[in-house]
Motif scaffolding. Sequence first.
Motif, PDB file in Angstrom:
ATOM      1  N   LYS A  25     -36.954 -20.987 -66.803  1.00 42.40           N
ATOM      2  CA  LYS A  25     -38.076 -20.675 -66.263  1.00 42.40           C
ATOM      3  C   LYS A  25     -37.949 -19.737 -65.196  1.00 42.40           C
ATOM      4  O   LYS A  25     -38.740 -18.913 -64.448  1.00 42.40           O
ATOM      5  CB  LYS A  25     -39.003 -21.419 -67.352  1.00 42.40           C
ATOM      6  CG  LYS A  25     -40.098 -21.312 -67.154  1.00 42.40           C
ATOM      7  CD  LYS A  25     -41.359 -21.554 -67.559  1.00 42.40           C
ATOM      8  CE  LYS A  25     -42.679 -21.389 -67.167  1.00 42.40           C
ATOM      9  NZ  LYS A  25     -43.910 -22.731 -68.325  1.00 42.40           N
ATOM     10  N   PHE A  35     -35.604 -16.380 -62.178  1.00 42.23           N
ATOM     11  CA  PHE A  35     -36.178 -14.683 -62.158  1.00 42.23           C
ATOM     12  C   PHE A  35     -34.864 -13.843 -61.678  1.00 42.23           C
ATOM     13  O   PHE A  35     -34.061 -14.231 -61.378  1.00 42.23           O
ATOM     14  CB  PHE A  35     -37.187 -15.357 -60.632  1.00 42.23           C
ATOM     15  CG  PHE A  35     -38.480 -15.606 -60.945  1.00 42.23           C
ATOM     16  CD1 PHE A  35     -39.220 -15.521 -62.295  1.00 42.23           C
ATOM     17  CD2 PHE A  35     -38.588 -17.010 -60.562  1.00 42.23           C
ATOM     18  CE1 PHE A  35     -40.449 -16.002 -62.539  1.00 42.23           C
ATOM     19  CE2 PHE A  35     -39.673 -17.799 -60.720  1.00 42.23           C
ATOM     20  CZ  PHE A  35     -40.460 -17.597 -61.807  1.00 42.23           C
ATOM     21  N   PRO A  36     -35.239 -12.995 -61.826  1.00 38.26           N
ATOM     22  CA  PRO A  36     -34.140 -11.854 -60.991  1.00 38.26           C
ATOM     23  C   PRO A  36     -33.910 -12.182 -59.969  1.00 38.26           C
ATOM     24  O   PRO A  36     -34.970 -11.841 -58.571  1.00 38.26           O
ATOM     25  CB  PRO A  36     -34.784 -10.453 -61.080  1.00 38.26           C
ATOM     26  CG  PRO A  36     -35.994 -10.001 -61.953  1.00 38.26           C
ATOM     27  CD  PRO A  36     -36.503 -12.319 -61.763  1.00 38.26           C
TER      28      PRO A  36
END
Length: 58
Positions: free
Chosen positions: A31, A34-35
């Motif tokens: 979760k 992120f990129p």
Amino acid sequence: MIGPQNTAVRTELGPLLNGVVNYEYWAPVPKMMFPGVAELLNAYQERAGEAAHLEAGC
């Protein structure tokens, strides 16, 4: 960092924390990936590994 581990960790690290502005525990759970996060972690781990060899005199 909060919680009962705070004092133990800071005591163990002692002067190694001098000059450190911030440090936290972070787990690379899906979760939170992120990129760009994986690339950042890989680059950091590579640099940290190089620094550990320099510090150990290897």
